[in-house]
Design an enzyme around this catalytic site. Structure first.
Site, PDB file in Angstrom:
ATOM      1  CG  HIS A  31       2.466 -19.490 138.702  1.00  0.00           C
ATOM      2  ND1 HIS A  31       2.868 -19.954 137.165  1.00  0.00           N
ATOM      3  CD2 HIS A  31       3.763 -20.144 139.311  1.00  0.00           C
ATOM      4  CE1 HIS A  31       3.907 -20.839 137.327  1.00  0.00           C
ATOM      5  NE2 HIS A  31       4.250 -20.779 138.535  1.00  0.00           N
ATOM      6  CB  VAL A  75      -5.620 -22.555 144.104  1.00  0.00           C
ATOM      7  CG1 VAL A  75      -6.000 -23.934 144.598  1.00  0.00           C
ATOM      8  CG2 VAL A  75      -7.024 -21.847 144.012  1.00  0.00           C
ATOM      9  CG  HIS A 118       6.000 -19.824 146.449  1.00  0.00           C
ATOM     10  ND1 HIS A 118       4.851 -20.137 146.696  1.00  0.00           N
ATOM     11  CD2 HIS A 118       6.275 -20.479 145.185  1.00  0.00           C
ATOM     12  CE1 HIS A 118       4.164 -21.114 145.777  1.00  0.00           C
ATOM     13  NE2 HIS A 118       5.132 -21.099 144.848  1.00  0.00           N
ATOM     14  CG  ASP A 119       5.037 -18.597 142.691  1.00  0.00           C
ATOM     15  OD1 ASP A 119       6.172 -18.481 142.176  1.00  0.00           O
ATOM     16  OD2 ASP A 119       4.797 -19.841 142.370  1.00  0.00           O
ATOM     17  CG  ASP A 126       7.762 -23.944 143.615  1.00  0.00           C
ATOM     18  OD1 ASP A 126       6.345 -23.493 143.427  1.00  0.00           O
ATOM     19  OD2 ASP A 126       8.580 -23.299 142.963  1.00  0.00           O
TER      20      ASP A 126
END
EC number: 3.1.4.-
Length: 497
Positions: A214, A217, A254-255, A364
């Site tokens: 996570h 990249v 998103h992360d 994802d």
């Protein structure tokens, strides 16, 4: 004088080599130069004309644009501790650091909440610990190769690892900026180039480079996959410019600030984030709020009406929250029902948004659908992140989460289970929605990759001594343990492939 926006962002507060100043045209931003007549860097960052043309100015900070991305709070931050765990209180700012903890002044006040990553960076500076990031300078040969790769950014076999090397670790910044510009979104939404670049730099900074999986990249890879889906005929002919902007920004963020451990770990250690979000979509809520924080800090949408800004933030959150795998079945059931009833209307805003949510979910967890050479690398990285969490749990005498014990699991078994119970059901429905060459290619790669992992299994994993590998995997997902995305997935065993 023409400013080139493709130059790399270098670590700040480092002297710039003379040969760079002479070769690059000596565009610099100096916090001490008398040319500016304003000692406050915060004032300097707001002056778009504040450039130094003095090639001998060794105190200058070499930047990509006319803005100082260094301007931010440098004070320490101690989050509110709400831990009642009898054995430990884990501080993610020190999980990946061997440095001793600094003493914090509880009376200090900050104007905003620093992310874990930026807190760790600023606290190292305050303690006098040198940065561990080397001084990177890209040669023209490398930037040229990166530009060549961007010409094929819509190919499904796009090698994000190679692209990250060619951009010297700036794959997320370079890719996202290129896609926003390619769609004409920068001009259409009148985005300030300085604010946009500063926003992207800060987004990339807030991903933890110490996370095996996570990290920035992964975010770049998801953004590239999202772009591939946005080009699918069903989406390309229906999505609005706002939909595309939100889709790309959601993929990139998103992360954001992912700590490298999953939600149940935060809950069982009584981490303050788990309390803050009431044990519900803890990580996703944090990613969303972190993204909103950066949008507001950089003022990227400050020129839009207040109602439009709030709507953008709300819709961004709706997309990011959809990546919570514990809600996978809810989204999949809705998607399947729409397809069965053939009532998806892409001219309806709510339906377009739902399709964007499904596209982001696919992006994802699309690693099993990549060619084997890429998929295998991602599988090893995500499994190593699981195992690192298990190592932390063992070290602190916590119950080791399922699939996080490196002595009881293998990469192959984890991946076969993930493909069978998570990825295949989702991508089968996506192929029903977009029956295109890309969707069939993804399913084909996943089948080959699943067979390859099966072939690499020389002997059953230790966990299979008492049960078949699939049975052990099913037991793991019953406990909502995350298999792939760092969040946990509640999967009903009745799911049909």
């Amino acid at each position: 004088m023409e400013v080139c926006y493709q130059l790399p962002v270098l670590p700040l507060d480092r002297p710039v080599p003379k040969h760079v100043l002479s070769r690059r045209g000596a565009i610099s931003f100096s916090s001490s130069s008398s040319l500016f007549g304003a000692p406050d860097p915060r004032q300097l960052s707001q002056r778009r004309g504040a450039i130094s043309y003095d090639s001998s100015d060794q105190t200058a900070l070499y930047i990509r644009m006319l803005g100082d991305v260094r301007v931010r709070s440098q004070v320490g931050f101690e989050p509110e501790r709400r831990s009642s765990h009898p054995y430990l209180c884990i501080d993610f700012r020190t999980l990946h650091s061997d440095s001793t903890s600094a003493s914090y002044d509880p009376e200090r006040r900050v104007h905003r909440l620093l992310s874990f990553q930026r807190y760790l960076h600023s606290s190292r500076l305050l303690r006098g610990v040198p940065q561990q990031i080397p001084l990177h300078i890209l040669d023209e040969d490398y930037t040229g190769q990166a530009r060549c790769m961007l010409e094929k950014v819509g190919n499904w076999n796009f090698d994000i690892f190679l692209f990250d090397r060619l951009t010297n670790g700036n794959s997320l910044i370079t890719l996202t900026f290129h896609l926003l510009n390619q769609y004409g979104l920068v001009e259409l939404f009148q985005l300030d180039m300085v604010k946009l670049w500063r926003f992207l730099v800060m987004v990339q900074e807030d991903y933890h480079s110490d996370n095996p999986y996570h990290n920035a990249v992964h975010a770049a890879d998801v953004t590239q996959a999202m772009y591939c889906y946005l080009r699918e005929p069903m989406l390309a002919k229906s999505l609005t410019s706002k939909d595309i902007l939100l889709g790309l920004l959601a993929a990139a963020t998103h992360d954001l600030d992912h700590p490298g451990v999953n939600q149940p770990f935060l809950i069982k250690t009584d981490h303050y984030l788990a309390t803050l979000y009431r044990n519900t979509s803890v990580l996703e809520n944090h990613h969303w709020k972190s993204a909103v924080g950066l949008l507001r800090e950089t003022g990227l949408f400050s020129h839009l009406p207040a109602e439009d800004r709030l709507n953008m933030e709300r819709d961004l959150g709706s997309l990011i929250l959809a990546t919570d795998i514990s809600r996978q079945n809810d989204y999949l059931s809705r998607f399947r029902l729409h397809l069965d009833q053939e009532n998806l209307c892409m001219s309806t805003a709510s339906h377009r948004h739902f399709v964007l949510q499904m596209a982001l979910k696919c992006a994802d967890i699309c690693n099993p659908c990549r060619p084997w050479e890429l998929s295998k690398q991602w599988s090893e990285k995500v499994t190593e992140e699981f195992f690192q969490q298990g190592d932390i749990e063992k070290k602190h005498k916590l119950e080791v989460s399922p699939l996080c014990d490196r002595e009881m699991n293998t990469v192959g078994n984890i991946q076969i289970g993930f493909m069978t119970y998570v990825a295949e059901p989702l991508f089968a429905e996506w192929a029903r929605f977009c029956d295109t060459r890309l969707s069939q290619t993804m399913l084909g790669h996943m089948g080959l990759n699943k067979a390859s992992w099966g072939g690499l299994q020389q002997e059953p994993a230790p966990v299979s001594e008492e049960a078949e590998p699939s049975t052990a995997w099913e037991s793991s997902i019953r406990t909502e343990e995350d298999l792939f995305s760092g969040i946990f997935f509640k999967c009903h065993l009745k799911t049909k492939i």
